[in-house]
Design a protein around this motif. Structure first.
Motif, PDB file in Angstrom:
ATOM      1  N   SER A 440       0.827  -1.211   0.000  1.00 24.40           N
ATOM      2  CA  SER A 440       0.000   0.000   0.000  1.00 24.40           C
ATOM      3  C   SER A 440       0.857   1.254   0.000  1.00 24.40           C
ATOM      4  CB  SER A 440      -0.931   0.008   1.215  1.00 24.40           C
ATOM      5  OG  SER A 440      -1.856  -1.048   1.135  1.00 24.40           O
ATOM      6  N   ARG A 444       0.993   4.023  -3.014  1.00 28.95           N
ATOM      7  CA  ARG A 444       0.665   5.409  -2.686  1.00 28.95           C
ATOM      8  C   ARG A 444       1.800   6.336  -3.095  1.00 28.95           C
ATOM      9  NH1 ARG A 444       0.248   4.863   2.536  1.00 28.95           N
ATOM     10  NH2 ARG A 444      -1.846   4.021   2.303  1.00 28.95           N
ATOM     11  N   GLU A 450      -4.782   2.271  -5.086  1.00 31.00           N
ATOM     12  CA  GLU A 450      -4.720   1.293  -4.002  1.00 31.00           C
ATOM     13  C   GLU A 450      -3.928   0.062  -4.421  1.00 31.00           C
ATOM     14  OE1 GLU A 450      -5.950   1.760  -0.898  1.00 31.00           O
ATOM     15  OE2 GLU A 450      -6.381   3.795  -1.562  1.00 31.00           O
ATOM     16  N   ALA A 451      -3.352  -0.611  -3.433  1.00 32.27           N
ATOM     17  CA  ALA A 451      -2.641  -1.867  -3.694  1.00 32.27           C
ATOM     18  C   ALA A 451      -3.652  -2.989  -3.885  1.00 32.27           C
ATOM     19  CB  ALA A 451      -1.705  -2.186  -2.539  1.00 32.27           C
ATOM     20  N   GLY A 476       1.284   0.742   7.023  1.00 26.21           N
ATOM     21  CA  GLY A 476       0.350   0.850   5.914  1.00 26.21           C
ATOM     22  C   GLY A 476      -0.132   2.249   5.642  1.00 26.21           C
ATOM     23  N   CYS A 505      -0.624  -2.565  -8.242  1.00 26.87           N
ATOM     24  CA  CYS A 505      -1.439  -1.415  -7.843  1.00 26.87           C
ATOM     25  C   CYS A 505      -2.634  -1.284  -8.785  1.00 26.87           C
ATOM     26  CB  CYS A 505      -0.621  -0.124  -7.890  1.00 26.87           C
ATOM     27  SG  CYS A 505       0.944  -0.174  -7.003  1.00 26.87           S
TER      28      CYS A 505
END
Length: 869
Positions: A440, A444, A450-451, A476, A505
Motif C-alpha cells: 500500500s 501510494r 490502491e494496492a 500501511g 497497484c
C-alpha cells in the motif's frame, strides 16, 4: 631539507633535495561501491572523515581523480552516506580542482575542526574509465587538424590522410578526425593500414552538452563539420553504455529525453545506433541505414518554475511549436515525464496554465497507454484534427527527478518487482514477510492508486543486481517507504528467507482493443493483476461499449459486438455480466460479476467498434485503384484532391500494400458530388510515416461538392487482403442501404417544417427520441447544425412537439460537435425519461449548407439565449 652526501670520500657537493610527504590515502565508505560514499582519509595510520564546511564539486573532483573513479557527479553534505566514527581529520577543505590528491588541498590542519560526524562529506563519482593507451603517432599540427580536448589525452594522431581514407573505407561515418589510435590486439598499426581491428577513440567527436557535469547532457556527434543531436528513438541503454565508456564516465545511470537538459533546435543525426553494449567506442557500433525521417519529434517543457513542469513544446523538422491539448491526457503525460527523466505525471493543467506559446500549434494527437518509453512509441494521428489556438495547449506537472522506487515489470508503471534508488544505483528489496501494508505504501508513493496484491516474483522475474533494502516493516499509512522501519543491505535477517518482493497497484489496470485493424475497433481485453484477459458477452450492449470507446479516446460507440466477432482470445476471462450506465470512467467501474467469475468460453468474447475507428480504401475490385475513401464515424466518405501531393499518393499506396508509388487522377466532367466527402487539403510530408499522420483540414461531411475534386488513385502494385480487417456493419438507414450523410441520421418531427419539431435520431435500425433532462441550447445548436437549419432559437422540452415512440436517449453536447452522434449519450432511464419528456428544437429555418454553417459557428462564442432576448 638539506642533505649532505658523506661517505668515505670527502664531501663533494651539498644539494637541496626536496623530500615530498606521500599523499594521504582516501576512500569512500557506505556508498555501495568504491566510487561513491562518505569521504575518509588516512592520517597517522588512522582513518577519519572530512567535514562538509566549504565542501563543493572542486573538492569532490579531486577525490574522484585520486581514486581513479572518473569525474565527480555530486558533492554531498550532512552525512548523506551516514555518520562516520573516529577522528574528523579535515575541515574547510579548499581544492582548486586540479590537485592530484585531497591532501594537496588547503584545509585548517590535520584534526583541527569544530565539526560533528553528522557533517561528514560524501561524493558520487562516475566510475572508472579507460585511458587512451597504445602507440601514439604524432600531434595534429596541420591547418585541417584538430586536437582532441579529452582530459586524458596528451597527444593526438593525424587521421585524415592515408589512414583517414582507410577508416572511411571501413565505414567511419564522422569524416576525418584526430584522436587516439591504438591496436586492439597489441600490435603497432602502420599508417595506411586497413586493419579492421583499429579502434578509434575520438572523444572530440562525441560530446554531452547542457548537463551539470562533463558526464551528463544531450548527446551530440560530429558529422560533416557540424555537431548533430542524436534522436531519442535511435538511442538505447546499450548505446549509452558505450558513450559513457568512450567518454571515460563510468556506467550509464539513466537515459532520458534531452529536452530536460536544454535541447536546441539544431540539426539531427539521421542514423540509428545499434550497439551491443560491449564496444569500446561508438565507431564499432553498427548503425542503421539513412532513415526515411530523422528525429521528427523532439519535446521540451517551457515556462515552468522547475525543469519538470511546463507547457509542452514539440520540435517538428527544426521548428518548435506548442502541442494542442484537445487529445492530451494523463497517459500521454506519463510517457513524456518518464522520457524526460522527470518521474511520472501528477497533473495536466489546462487553460494556459504556463502561458501562451509562440509559433505553430501542432495538432498531433498521441494515443499512449502510459507504458511506452517515449512518445515516439505511441500511435500518432493528425489527419482531420480540428484547428487549435494557443489558449488550448498541452501542459504537464511531473513528479520530479527519478522516483525513489521503481516497479520493474516491462510495459507497466504500477506493477512489478520493487527496486529502490539509492546513491545513484538501483537496488533490490528483499523481505520474508512482505504483505499488503508495505504494498500500500509503495502504490501510494508512486501515485498508482490502491494496492491490489503483494507477492513474491517467480524465479524468472527475480533481479540479479545489488540489494538496496532488507526487511521492510510498514503500518500501511506511511506516505513514503523510507518512513517505514527498514534495514540496510548488509544487515543479517534474524529468521526466514529473504526474497525479492513485488506489488500490483490499481493504477496498472488497462484496456485495449485487439485484432480489429485499428486501435479503435477489436476484441476488448483488460489488464488486471499482471495478466491480460477478455470480457464475456452476457448482457453486453452499447452502453458498455460506449465506456470502452471513451476510455480509449476513441469517440462514441458504433457497435457492441459479441460471439468473438474479432476472434477468440486466450487466458483469463476477467469480466462477465457487465452492466454499465454509459457514464462510467472505466469499464471496471461498471456493475459486473466478481473478477474472474464467469460461466463463459472464449467463443463469447466481446468487441467494440468506436466512431474514431478509421480505415482506408480505393473503391475498386482490385483494391489498388479507384476512388480514395476513408471510413470515419461509421461512414465511408471521399477524399478531396486539393493540395494532394505525390507524397500523399505514395503513402496511400504503401498503407494499402499496393506498391510504393501511384498516379493521381481526377474527373474532368463537372457534376455535384453526392454523399459524404470527409477530407480535404491532405498534405503528407516527407517525414510522415503513415497516412493518418498527415495534416489536413478538419473532418467535415461536405469537404468538397464538385465531382472534379474527388481523388482517384492508381497504384503500381497489388495488395493482399488483410486477415484482420473487420469493418463495421452500419445499420440500414430509412431511405438508403447505408447512412451516407449525417443529415440522414436525424429528423425534426411535428413542427411546421423540417427545421422545428421533436428531435429524433436513427440508431440500430429504428428511430428514437431524446430526453429533455439536461437538454439545452448547446444540444439544440448541434441538432440545428446537423439538420442544416442555421442557428438554434429555442431548446424545448416536455414533449412540446408531441410524444414520440421508440427508445429514448439522454444526451449532452458541448455545442461545437458536427452532429449529435459526436455528443456523449446513454440510454434513457425508463423512470426519469418517458416520452412525455421528449426534447424538441426550433431552428432559425435558414437552410444553410455545411460550409456556410461551419463558418458561422467555428471559433464563435455560443449564445444560450433565444434571439431577441
Amino acid at each position: 631539507k638539506e642533505v649532505s652526501f658523506i661517505g668515505p670520500w670527502p664531501t663533494l657537493l651539498t644539494l637541496p633535495v626536496l623530500l615530498f610527504e606521500g599523499a594521504a590515502e582516501v576512500r569512500l565508505a557506505d556508498g555501495g561501491s568504491r566510487c561513491a560514499g562518505r569521504v575518509e582519509v588516512k592520517h597517522q595510520d588512522q582513518w577519519g572523515t572530512v567535514c562538509d564546511d566549504r565542501w563543493d564539486m572542486s573538492d569532490a573532483a579531486v577525490v574522484c581523480r585520486q581514486l581513479g573513479c572518473g569525474v565527480a557527479l555530486k558533492a554531498f553534505e550532512v552525512a548523506h552516506f551516514g555518520s562516520g566514527s573516529g577522528r574528523i581529520w579535515m575541515d574547510e577543505v579548499n581544492c582548486h580542482g586540479a590537485e592530484s590528491a585531497l591532501s594537496d588541498c588547503t584545509h585548517r590542519g590535520w584534526g583541527q575542526t569544530d565539526c560533528y560526524h553528522w557533517e561528514d562529506a560524501g561524493v558520487t563519482c562516475s566510475g572508472p574509465g579507460k585511458d587512451c593507451k597504445g602507440p601514439v603517432k604524432e600531434c595534429c599540427k596541420g591547418p585541417h587538424e584538430a586536437a582532441s580536448g579529452h582530459q586524458n589525452m596528451a597527444l593526438c594522431v593525424k587521421l585524415h590522410s592515408e589512414l583517414g581514407l582507410s577508416l572511411l573505407l571501413l565505414g567511419w561515418p564522422w569524416g576525418s578526425a584526430c584522436g587516439c589510435l591504438r591496436d586492439e590486439v597489441g600490435m603497432e598499426v602502420p599508417e595506411g593500414s586497413g586493419n579492421s581491428q583499429v579502434s578509434l577513440v575520438a572523444p572530440g567527436f562525441v560530446r554531452l552538452v547542457g548537463g551539470d557535469s562533463p558526464c551528463s547532457g544531450s548527446l551530440e556527434v560530429h558529422n560533416r563539420n557540424q555537431w548533430k543531436a542524436v534522436c531519442h528513438s535511435h538511442f538505447d541503454d546499450k548505446a549509452a553504455k558505450v558513450v559513457c565508456r568512450e567518454l571515460q564516465c563510468g556506467t550509464a545511470l539513466s537515459v532520458h529525453g534531452a529536452a530536460q537538459l536544454g535541447e536546441g533546435a539544431g540539426p539531427v543525426w539521421d542514423r540509428e545506433l545499434q550497439c551491443v553494449g560491449n564496444e569500446s567506442t561508438i565507431h564499432f557500433c553498427p548503425w542503421g541505414t539513412l532513415m526515411d525521417k530523422a528525429c521528427t519529434h523532439r519535446f521540451r517543457l517551457v515556462n515552468g518554475r522547475r525543469a519538470c513542469e511546463g507547457r509542452v513544446e514539440v520540435n517538428v523538422l527544426g521548428t518548435w511549436g506548442t502541442l494542442c491539448a484537445s487529445r492530451w491526457d494523463l497517459s500521454d503525460a506519463h510517457v513524456l515525464c518518464r522520457h524526460l527523466g522527470c518521474g511520472f505525471a501528477e497533473s495536466i493543467p489546462g487553460g494556459g496554465h504556463f502561458g501562451r506559446g509562440t509559433g505553430p500549434v501542432w495538432r498531433d494527437s498521441f494515443h499512449c497507454d502510459g507504458t511506452e518509453a517515449h512518445l515516439g512509441q505511441c500511435p500518432v494521428t493528425t489527419l482531420g484534427a480540428s484547428s487549435c489556438s494557443h489558449k488550448n495547449t498541452a501542459a504537464v506537472i511531473c513528479s520530479g527527478d527519478l522516483a525513489e522506487f521503481l516497479l520493474t515489470r516491462p510495459g507497466s508503471r504500477c506493477d512489478g518487482r520493487v527496486e529502490v534508488f539509492q546513491h545513484g544505483t538501483w537496488g533490490r528489496v528483499l523481505d520474508e514477510q512482505w504483505d499488503m501494508q508495505e504494498a500500500s505504501v509503495v502504490c501510494r508513493q508512486l501515485q498508482c492508486g490502491e494496492a491490489e496484491a503483494a507477492y513474491t516474483p517467480v524465479r524468472a522475474e527475480r533481479g540479479p543486481g545489488p540489494v538496496g533494502l532488507r526487511g521492510v516493516r510498514c503500518a500501511g499509512h506511511e506516505a513514503d517507504l523510507s518512513l517505514c522501519n527498514t534495514s540496510l543491505p548488509e544487515s543479517t535477517p534474524a529468521a526466514g528467507i529473504m526474497e525479492d518482493v513485488g506489488v500490483v497497484c490499481q493504477g496498472s489496470r488497462r484496456v485495449r482493443l485487439v485484432d480489429g485493424a485499428g486501435r479503435c475497433a477489436g476484441r476488448v481485453e483488460i489488464y488486471y493483476q499482471g495478466r491480460w484477459g477478455t470480457v464475456c458477452d452476457d448482457a453486453w450492449d452499447l452502453a458498455d461499449a460506449a465506456v470502452v470507446c471513451r476510455q480509449l479516446g476513441c469517440g462514441g460507440a458504433l457497435e457492441a459486438a459479441g460471439s468473438a466477432r474479432f476472434g477468440e482470445g486466450s487466458g483469463q476471462i476477467w469480466l462477465d455480466g457487465v452492466n454499465c450506465s454509459g457514464a462510467e470512467a472505466a469499464l471496471w467501474d461498471c456493475p459486473a460479476e466478481a473478477w474472474g467469475q464467469h460461466d463463459c468460453g472464449h467463443k463469447e468474447d466481446v468487441g467494440v467498434i468506436c466512431s474514431e475507428f478509421t480505415a482506408l480504401r480505393l473503391e475498386n475490385s482490385d483494391g489498388c485503384s479507384g476512388r480514395l475513401q476513408v471510413f470515419y464515424n461509421g461512414t465511408w466518405g471521399s477524399v478531396c484532391s486539393n493540395s494532394m501531393t505525390t507524397e500523399t499518393v505514395s503513402l496511400v499506396c504503401k498503407e494499402l500494400g499496393c506498391g510504393n508509388e501511384g498516379e493521381l487522377k481526377t474527373d474532368s466532367n463537372y457534376a455535384r458530388l453526392s454523399g459524404t466527402a470527409w477530407l480535404d487539403h491532405v498534405e503528407c510530408r516527407k517525414s510522415s510515416s503513415s497516412f493518418w499522420q498527415c495534416p489536413s483540414a478538419p473532418w467535415h461531411p461536405q469537404s468538397c461538392d464538385d465531382l472534379r475534386e474527388e481523388t482517384h488513385i492508381t497504384c503500381n502494385g497489388k495488395s493482399e487482403p488483410s486477415r484482420h480487417q473487420v469493418l463495421p456493419q452500419v445499420a440500414a438507414c430509412p431511405n438508403s442501404t447505408s447512412c451516407t450523410g449525417r443529415e440522414e441520421k436525424i429528423r425534426a418531427v411535428g413542427g411546421k417544417d423540417g427545421c422545428s419539431g421533436r428531435v429524433e435520431i436513427w440508431h440500430r435500425g429504428t428511430w428514437g427520441t431524446l430526453c429533455d433532462n439536461a437538454w439545452d441550447m448547446r444540444d439544440a445548436e448541434v441538432a440545428c447544425r446537423q439538420l442544416g437549419c442555421g442557428p438554434a432559437l429555442y431548446a424545448l422540452g416536455q414533449a412540446a412537439a408531441g410524444e414520440g415512440t421508440g427508445p429514448m436517449w439522454l444526451m449532452e453536447c458541448r455545442g461545437t460537435e458536427l452532429s449529435l452522434q459526436d455528443c456523449w449519450a446513454q440510454p434513457g432511464d425508463s423512470g426519469a425519461c418517458q416520452h412525455k419528456a421528449d426534447a424538441a428544437v426550433h431552428c432559425s429555418g435558414e437552410q444553410w449548407g455545411w460550409e456556410t454553417s461551419l463558418r458561422a459557428w467555428q471559433g464563435a462564442e455560443l449564445s444560450v439565449c433565444p434571439a431577441g432576448s
